[in-house]
Write a protein that holds these residues in place. Sequence first.
Motif, short mmCIF file in Angstrom:
data_model
loop_
_atom_site.label_atom_id
_atom_site.label_comp_id
_atom_site.label_asym_id
_atom_site.label_seq_id
_atom_site.Cartn_x
_atom_site.Cartn_y
_atom_site.Cartn_z
N ALA A 62 0.84 -1.21 0.00
CA ALA A 62 0.00 0.00 0.00
C ALA A 62 0.87 1.25 0.00
O ALA A 62 0.60 2.21 -0.74
CB ALA A 62 -0.93 -0.01 1.21
N ASP A 63 1.91 1.27 0.83
CA ASP A 63 2.82 2.41 0.86
C ASP A 63 3.50 2.61 -0.50
O ASP A 63 3.69 3.75 -0.95
CB ASP A 63 3.89 2.21 1.94
CG ASP A 63 3.32 2.31 3.35
OD1 ASP A 63 2.21 2.87 3.51
OD2 ASP A 63 3.99 1.82 4.28
N ALA A 64 3.87 1.50 -1.15
CA ALA A 64 4.51 1.59 -2.45
C ALA A 64 3.56 2.18 -3.50
O ALA A 64 3.97 2.99 -4.34
CB ALA A 64 4.99 0.21 -2.89
N ALA B 58 4.00 5.65 -5.72
CA ALA B 58 3.83 5.73 -7.17
C ALA B 58 2.84 6.82 -7.54
O ALA B 58 3.05 7.56 -8.52
CB ALA B 58 3.37 4.38 -7.71
N VAL B 59 1.76 6.95 -6.78
CA VAL B 59 0.78 8.00 -7.05
C VAL B 59 1.40 9.37 -6.82
O VAL B 59 1.20 10.30 -7.61
CB VAL B 59 -0.47 7.80 -6.15
CG1 VAL B 59 -1.41 8.99 -6.26
CG2 VAL B 59 -1.20 6.52 -6.54
N ASP B 60 2.18 9.51 -5.75
CA ASP B 60 2.84 10.79 -5.47
C ASP B 60 3.78 11.19 -6.60
O ASP B 60 3.95 12.39 -6.86
CB ASP B 60 3.62 10.71 -4.15
CG ASP B 60 2.72 10.62 -2.93
OD1 ASP B 60 1.53 10.97 -3.06
OD2 ASP B 60 3.20 10.21 -1.86
N ALA C 126 -7.77 2.56 -4.27
CA ALA C 126 -8.82 3.56 -4.51
C ALA C 126 -8.20 4.94 -4.77
O ALA C 126 -8.66 5.67 -5.66
CB ALA C 126 -9.77 3.61 -3.31
N ARG C 127 -7.15 5.28 -4.02
CA ARG C 127 -6.50 6.58 -4.23
C ARG C 127 -5.81 6.62 -5.60
O ARG C 127 -5.82 7.66 -6.28
CB ARG C 127 -5.49 6.85 -3.12
CG ARG C 127 -6.14 7.18 -1.78
CD ARG C 127 -5.14 7.64 -0.76
NE ARG C 127 -4.24 6.56 -0.32
CZ ARG C 127 -4.52 5.71 0.64
NH1 ARG C 127 -5.69 5.77 1.27
NH2 ARG C 127 -3.64 4.77 0.98
N ALA C 128 -5.21 5.51 -6.01
CA ALA C 128 -4.57 5.47 -7.32
C ALA C 128 -5.58 5.65 -8.44
O ALA C 128 -5.34 6.39 -9.40
CB ALA C 128 -3.82 4.14 -7.49
N ARG C 129 -6.73 4.99 -8.32
CA ARG C 129 -7.77 5.15 -9.34
C ARG C 129 -8.29 6.59 -9.37
O ARG C 129 -8.52 7.15 -10.45
CB ARG C 129 -8.94 4.19 -9.08
CG ARG C 129 -8.60 2.73 -9.33
CD ARG C 129 -9.82 1.88 -9.07
NE ARG C 129 -10.88 2.13 -10.03
CZ ARG C 129 -12.16 1.78 -9.85
NH1 ARG C 129 -12.52 1.18 -8.71
NH2 ARG C 129 -13.07 2.02 -10.78
N SER C 130 -8.46 7.19 -8.21
CA SER C 130 -8.93 8.58 -8.15
C SER C 130 -7.93 9.52 -8.81
O SER C 130 -8.32 10.56 -9.38
CB SER C 130 -9.16 9.01 -6.70
OG SER C 130 -10.20 8.25 -6.11
N ALA C 131 -6.65 9.17 -8.74
CA ALA C 131 -5.61 9.98 -9.37
C ALA C 131 -5.50 9.71 -10.87
O ALA C 131 -4.70 10.36 -11.56
CB ALA C 131 -4.27 9.72 -8.70
N GLY C 132 -6.27 8.75 -11.38
CA GLY C 132 -6.27 8.45 -12.81
C GLY C 132 -5.30 7.38 -13.25
O GLY C 132 -5.14 7.15 -14.45
N ALA C 133 -4.64 6.69 -12.32
CA ALA C 133 -3.67 5.66 -12.69
C ALA C 133 -4.37 4.35 -13.05
O ALA C 133 -5.45 4.04 -12.54
CB ALA C 133 -2.69 5.42 -11.54
N VAL C 134 -3.74 3.59 -13.93
CA VAL C 134 -4.16 2.22 -14.23
C VAL C 134 -3.33 1.30 -13.35
O VAL C 134 -2.10 1.30 -13.43
CB VAL C 134 -3.94 1.88 -15.72
CG1 VAL C 134 -4.31 0.42 -15.98
CG2 VAL C 134 -4.74 2.80 -16.62
N VAL C 135 -3.99 0.51 -12.50
CA VAL C 135 -3.30 -0.43 -11.63
C VAL C 135 -3.44 -1.83 -12.24
O VAL C 135 -4.55 -2.31 -12.45
CB VAL C 135 -3.87 -0.40 -10.20
CG1 VAL C 135 -3.08 -1.37 -9.29
CG2 VAL C 135 -3.83 1.01 -9.63
N VAL C 136 -2.29 -2.47 -12.53
CA VAL C 136 -2.26 -3.77 -13.19
C VAL C 136 -1.60 -4.78 -12.26
O VAL C 136 -0.50 -4.53 -11.75
CB VAL C 136 -1.47 -3.70 -14.52
CG1 VAL C 136 -1.52 -5.05 -15.23
CG2 VAL C 136 -2.03 -2.59 -15.41
#
Length: 378
Positions: free
Chosen positions: A135-137, A141-143, A167-177
């Motif tokens: 989660a921290d990683a 990545a989002v930062d 959820a924070r990564a998706r809100s930032a517009g990232a694609v999580v694979v």
Amino acid sequence: MLAVAGLLTASGVLGAPAASAEGCANPSGTYTGEVPWGQRLVDPARLWPLTRGDGQLVAVLGTGVDAQNAQFAPGQLEGGAGTERTDCDGRGTIAAGIVGAQPDPATTFAGVAPGVRLLPIRYTAGDGGDPGQLADAIDRAVDRRASVILIAVPAAADSPALSGAVARARSAGAVVVSAASATQQGARTYPTATSGVLAVGSVNQAGEPVQTEAGDYVGVAAPGADLVSTSAGAGGAAAHRWPVTDPSLAAGYVAGVAALVRAYHPELSGDQVVTRLTLTAHRPPSGAHDPRLGWGVLDAYAAVSSTLPADVPPPGAVPPSASAPAVVPAAAPAPPPSDVPAGTIALAGVALAAAAGVTVAAVRRARRRGWRPTRFTP
């Protein structure tokens, strides 16, 4: 398992590749055989006239990435706080090479999106990931504004912190694979099984599933057996490991194609990129969702080049009787602008008219099918 001496942990998650006398991964050599089958299947070079992934930052979360492999371009691997440009375990370097290794005359292997920048983040030494550290990683990545976040080593357990980071990564517009890489019956990996993550199954050359993990959350499948990629411990050379069989590596192909899509369609959100990848996949034989193959095997050319409205719903969201737009892969990359003689312009007009007729025919066929998903063959 890793065909180069992989190990299974108690959770069924794959362990580290073969190690050198110092306890770290080392190369098999420099690969000079025929173009690896996974690379032939995805065929990224066909898309490079359109996009090489320039402008995209792909975070590789796992065991670090060895920056000393010569197939990573100078400056391609980002540094700074929270990054790790060494990799004793080796899996991070293998995954990063599948995503973005540069073409090199010394080898037939190349990455999917050589124009991307890579953000190597180590959250595990390779013996299975802690969900809190993962989660921290993801937050790091989002930062750093990663547009694609590749989970190179999924965790064997979930946590509120991990689902919150997704959820924070998706809100930032990232694609999580993340790959469905568990090899024990009934086991799941995370955040692979988390809502909103593009979960990736893996196939061998016969198109058969490699992993045991299955579920309705699996989105697409990609090569995960008998692979070639960059190796840690290269010492400045273009060096590789092969053959490598590891279901988690299938996510590298999908992350690379996601970066190509993002570069060519900058207007799309992360969730829209995921929809495009699943809609354009080669459907399983049943035509329906498969718990290990998802909506089918990745089709990179259709994913990048298809004509597809941004707001189209994902597969399975629209009943067969409902109206949905047709998906028409482009015939070829568009040429760069130039001074064109009038006669050529006239011929181009004829070609455009013919293309319009093809599109109309495709739409009519789709209506007769009741807008059911089909197999895309460019």
